[in-house]
Every structure is written in structure tokens, then in C-alpha cells.
Design a protein around this motif. Structure first.
Motif, mmCIF file in Angstrom:
data_model
loop_
_atom_site.group_PDB
_atom_site.id
_atom_site.type_symbol
_atom_site.label_atom_id
_atom_site.label_comp_id
_atom_site.label_asym_id
_atom_site.label_seq_id
_atom_site.Cartn_x
_atom_site.Cartn_y
_atom_site.Cartn_z
ATOM 1 N N PRO A 182 107.931 18.199 -67.212
ATOM 2 C CA PRO A 182 107.828 17.748 -68.602
ATOM 3 C C PRO A 182 107.758 18.867 -69.633
ATOM 4 C CG PRO A 182 105.726 17.502 -67.485
ATOM 5 C CD PRO A 182 106.720 17.873 -66.434
ATOM 6 N N THR A 183 107.523 20.109 -69.191
ATOM 7 C CA THR A 183 107.429 21.208 -70.158
ATOM 8 C C THR A 183 108.592 22.189 -70.060
ATOM 9 O OG1 THR A 183 106.088 22.533 -68.619
ATOM 10 C CG2 THR A 183 104.897 21.101 -70.163
ATOM 11 N N SER A 184 109.555 21.932 -69.174
ATOM 12 C CA SER A 184 110.590 22.941 -68.921
ATOM 13 C C SER A 184 111.541 23.126 -70.099
ATOM 14 C CB SER A 184 111.389 22.570 -67.667
ATOM 15 O OG SER A 184 112.095 21.364 -67.870
ATOM 16 N N ALA A 185 111.678 22.114 -70.981
ATOM 17 C CA ALA A 185 112.582 22.229 -72.123
ATOM 18 C C ALA A 185 111.869 22.716 -73.382
ATOM 19 C CB ALA A 185 113.247 20.873 -72.397
ATOM 20 N N LEU A 186 110.587 23.058 -73.259
ATOM 21 C CA LEU A 186 109.796 23.424 -74.434
ATOM 22 C C LEU A 186 109.718 24.933 -74.609
ATOM 23 C CD1 LEU A 186 106.746 21.013 -74.001
ATOM 24 C CD2 LEU A 186 108.751 20.686 -75.456
ATOM 25 N N ASP A 187 109.618 25.351 -75.881
ATOM 26 C CA ASP A 187 109.303 26.744 -76.147
ATOM 27 C C ASP A 187 107.906 27.036 -75.599
ATOM 28 O OD1 ASP A 187 111.691 27.143 -77.484
ATOM 29 O OD2 ASP A 187 110.852 26.573 -79.434
ATOM 30 N N PRO A 188 107.663 28.260 -75.134
ATOM 31 C CA PRO A 188 106.386 28.576 -74.473
ATOM 32 C C PRO A 188 105.157 28.207 -75.299
ATOM 33 C CG PRO A 188 107.948 30.358 -74.129
ATOM 34 C CD PRO A 188 108.606 29.396 -75.063
ATOM 35 N N GLU A 189 105.220 28.369 -76.637
ATOM 36 C CA GLU A 189 104.031 28.109 -77.441
ATOM 37 C C GLU A 189 103.731 26.618 -77.574
ATOM 38 O OE1 GLU A 189 107.417 28.772 -80.466
ATOM 39 O OE2 GLU A 189 106.794 29.563 -78.519
ATOM 40 N N LEU A 190 104.663 25.760 -77.166
ATOM 41 C CA LEU A 190 104.458 24.316 -77.258
ATOM 42 C C LEU A 190 104.014 23.697 -75.938
ATOM 43 C CD1 LEU A 190 107.612 23.386 -79.384
ATOM 44 C CD2 LEU A 190 105.287 23.828 -80.191
ATOM 45 N N VAL A 191 104.060 24.467 -74.867
ATOM 46 C CA VAL A 191 103.738 23.929 -73.548
ATOM 47 C C VAL A 191 102.295 23.449 -73.478
ATOM 48 C CG1 VAL A 191 103.430 24.564 -71.115
ATOM 49 C CG2 VAL A 191 105.513 25.237 -72.324
ATOM 50 N N GLY A 192 101.393 24.216 -74.071
ATOM 51 C CA GLY A 192 99.968 23.937 -73.950
ATOM 52 C C GLY A 192 99.566 22.570 -74.454
ATOM 53 N N GLU A 193 100.173 22.113 -75.574
ATOM 54 C CA GLU A 193 99.765 20.838 -76.144
ATOM 55 C C GLU A 193 100.159 19.672 -75.244
ATOM 56 O OE1 GLU A 193 103.134 19.768 -79.429
ATOM 57 O OE2 GLU A 193 102.024 21.626 -79.766
ATOM 58 N N VAL A 194 101.292 19.800 -74.544
ATOM 59 C CA VAL A 194 101.716 18.743 -73.623
ATOM 60 C C VAL A 194 100.835 18.751 -72.379
ATOM 61 C CG1 VAL A 194 103.602 17.908 -72.163
ATOM 62 C CG2 VAL A 194 104.083 18.729 -74.476
ATOM 63 N N LEU A 195 100.551 19.930 -71.857
ATOM 64 C CA LEU A 195 99.689 20.011 -70.674
ATOM 65 C C LEU A 195 98.283 19.512 -70.975
ATOM 66 C CD1 LEU A 195 100.745 23.447 -69.116
ATOM 67 C CD2 LEU A 195 101.460 21.154 -68.430
ATOM 68 N N ALA A 196 97.797 19.756 -72.198
ATOM 69 C CA ALA A 196 96.465 19.262 -72.574
ATOM 70 C C ALA A 196 96.439 17.735 -72.560
ATOM 71 C CB ALA A 196 96.083 19.784 -73.959
ATOM 72 N N THR A 197 97.514 17.110 -73.048
ATOM 73 C CA THR A 197 97.614 15.653 -73.008
ATOM 74 C C THR A 197 97.602 15.159 -71.573
ATOM 75 O OG1 THR A 197 98.832 15.573 -75.090
ATOM 76 C CG2 THR A 197 99.074 13.677 -73.620
ATOM 77 N N MET A 198 98.337 15.841 -70.708
ATOM 78 C CA MET A 198 98.395 15.430 -69.304
ATOM 79 C C MET A 198 97.050 15.629 -68.605
ATOM 80 S SD MET A 198 102.189 16.953 -68.475
ATOM 81 C CE MET A 198 102.066 16.662 -66.701
ATOM 82 N N ARG A 199 96.339 16.683 -68.959
ATOM 83 C CA ARG A 199 94.999 16.893 -68.386
ATOM 84 C C ARG A 199 94.066 15.751 -68.768
ATOM 85 N NH1 ARG A 199 95.909 22.238 -70.190
ATOM 86 N NH2 ARG A 199 96.348 23.677 -68.480
ATOM 87 N N ASP A 200 94.169 15.307 -70.022
ATOM 88 C CA ASP A 200 93.337 14.191 -70.470
ATOM 89 C C ASP A 200 93.641 12.927 -69.674
ATOM 90 O OD1 ASP A 200 92.036 15.729 -72.330
ATOM 91 O OD2 ASP A 200 93.308 15.111 -74.018
ATOM 92 N N LEU A 201 94.921 12.677 -69.423
ATOM 93 C CA LEU A 201 95.305 11.497 -68.637
ATOM 94 C C LEU A 201 94.741 11.598 -67.224
ATOM 95 C CD1 LEU A 201 99.061 11.089 -69.663
ATOM 96 C CD2 LEU A 201 97.099 9.776 -70.500
ATOM 97 N N ALA A 202 94.798 12.790 -66.654
ATOM 98 C CA ALA A 202 94.267 12.991 -65.303
ATOM 99 C C ALA A 202 92.765 12.714 -65.267
ATOM 100 C CB ALA A 202 94.557 14.418 -64.835
#
Length: 259
Positions: A182-202
Motif C-alpha cells: 500500500p505504500t510502494s507508490a508513495l513518496d517517502p515522506e508520505l509513507v508514514g501517515e499511511v502506515l500509522a493508519t494501518m497500525r491503528d487498524l491493527a
């Protein structure tokens, strides 16, 4: 992990084979995923990770073996030991329990964030517009984007678009969420916000299977890490074991590039 004790697996894959013409991509995958478990699949490009994920949702058909989600064989029924494909309608009903987030965001460009999220609940699941909108606003708030509900995809960053895509996948109230890089198409500085959302879901106990190269996410959020190579599961276990002390030479070689 929030999996209930002694509950049957939510996902059960047995001897899954998949070929594209003469290329054998999956060579007998066995994998169980418990309710509430977060499983991260690692592996090099071409190892079959994304293909396996797509087979779980029957976006790719399997050639042999079986995949069950919530006790139901996906895409097929068994008839005298042979797989018989279900109708498109029956498969669509099965997919109602599975949400999926892709590498590309796949948002409808002519729809706002809110409209993207309510499309499936209204059009496929028959929810009222009022109920779908109420749920969608709660989901957009959950991914930190309630203020962007009326924005079109072109007005959002890549990370924001992917978070809308996550909200859209959650809108069908799935029992299982699949994330394909889910983060492979994102610029590096945008990866963190998506991973944070996924951590919350977990943390909230959602059953998730995540294909990613984000080793930090695997280490922090996964209950179990599965390493695939050459269409097979090579090694699996707790993150601290597979990432911190891999046993298989192929796993060690792969992880040495990241750690």
C-alpha cells in the motif's frame, strides 16, 4: 493479537497453486490466519506475494488447492474432488467480507473523497445514503481526513488518497483486510501517515494480511511474519524471530538489504 482462543482460522489456504500459462507462480502455499491476527508477508519481487493476496479475494483464480475465508471456500465449490467455479454473483457476495487496498489508489477521479467511500455501501450493499454518509464520515475521521470529505482525488496528496482508499475498503465492514504494497507508490515522506493508519487498524483487532517491504511496520505491527520466495513459504514466525534471527539463508539474504 486479539484472536479469540480456540477459534477456527479466518483464512485457511491449503496447497494453493497458481500458474500463468507455463510460469508457475505459487507452488503449494499453506497458510492459516486467525481472527484478529495481523500477518505481514515479505519477500523479493516475483516471489508470488501479491498473486497469493489476489487469490484470496479471487481476483486471480487458483489452479489447485483451496482458500477458505470465514469457513467458506472462495471462488469455487468442490464437486467430487474437483474445483467448480462459482457464478460471478456468488463470488461478488463472498467479496463482501473482504476489503482490499492496492498499490495504486484506484479512486474515482470524478468523485469526492466522501463519494468514493459511500459508492459501494449504497450501490452494492443497499445502504441508505444517510446511513452510508454517516458511516463514511466516521471512517474518514478514523483515517484523519474528515476535513477533506469534499475534496477530489486530484486535490489530495498520494498519502491522503491512499487513506481514502483504506476508508473505502473499510466501508463494506469487512472481516478481513488485504493490503498489497500500500505504500510502494508513495513518496517517502508520505509513507508514514499511511502506515500509522494501518497500525491503528491493527491495534483495533482487524484481521489483516499485508504485503509490504516496510520492515519497520512488520516489526512493530505484525503478529506473524511470513517470508515467501519462489512461490513458496520459506519461513514464518514472530517478527522478532523472522526479522531478528532468520533461520533460512534466503531470508537472511533478503533482510540484509534492509537491516
Amino acid at each position: 493479537m486479539n484472536a479469540p482462543i480456540n477459534m477456527p482460522p479466518l483464512v485457511q489456504a491449503r496447497n494453493v497453486h497458481k500458474s500463468f500459462e507455463s510460469l508457475e507462480v505459487l507452488k503449494g502455499i499453506d497458510l492459516d490466519v486467525a481472527p484478529g491476527e495481523v500477518v505481514v508477508i515479505l519477500g523479493p519481487s516475483g516471489s508470488g506475494k501479491s498473486t497469493f493476496l489476489r487469490c484470496i479475494n479471487h481476483l486471480e483464480s487458483i489452479n489447485r488447492g483451496s482458500i477458505e475465508v470465514d469457513g467458506e471456500q472462495i471462488g469455487y465449490r468442490l464437486n467430487k474432488g474437483r474445483l467448480v467455479r462459482l457464478s460471478n454473483h456468488a463470488i461478488a457476495l463472498q467479496r463482501r467480507k473482504i476489503g482490499m487496498v492496492f498499490q495504486q489508489f484506484n479512486l474515482y477521479p470524478h468523485m469526492t473523497a466522501l463519494q468514493n467511500v459511500i459508492e459501494a455501501p449504497i450501490g452494492i450493499h443497499g445502504e441508505s445514503r444517510r446511513q452510508a454518509t454517516e458511516n463514511a464520515m466516521a471512517l474518514l475521521d478514523r483515517v484523519g481526513l474528515s476535513a477533506k470529505a469534499d475534496n477530489y482525488p486530484r486535490q489530495l496528496s498520494g498519502g491522503q488518497q491512499q487513506r481514502v482508499a483504506i476508508a473505502r475498503a473499510l466501508a463494506i465492514k469487512p472481516k478481513l483486510m488485504l493490503f498489497d504494497e500500500p505504500t510502494s507508490a508513495l513518496d517517502p515522506e508520505l509513507v508514514g501517515e499511511v502506515l500509522a493508519t494501518m497500525r491503528d487498524l491493527a491495534k483495533q483487532g482487524l484481521t489483516m494480511i499485508v504485503v509490504t517491504h516496510e520492515i519497520g511496520f512488520a516489526r512493530e505491527a505484525a503478529d506473524r511474519v511470513v517470508f515467501m520466495d519462489g512461490g513458496k513459504v520459506v519461513e514464518q514466525g514472530k517478527p522478532e524471530d523472522v526479522i531478528g534471527n532468520p533461520q533460512h539463508p534466503r531470508t537472511r539474504s533478503f533482510l540484509s538489504r534492509f537491516i
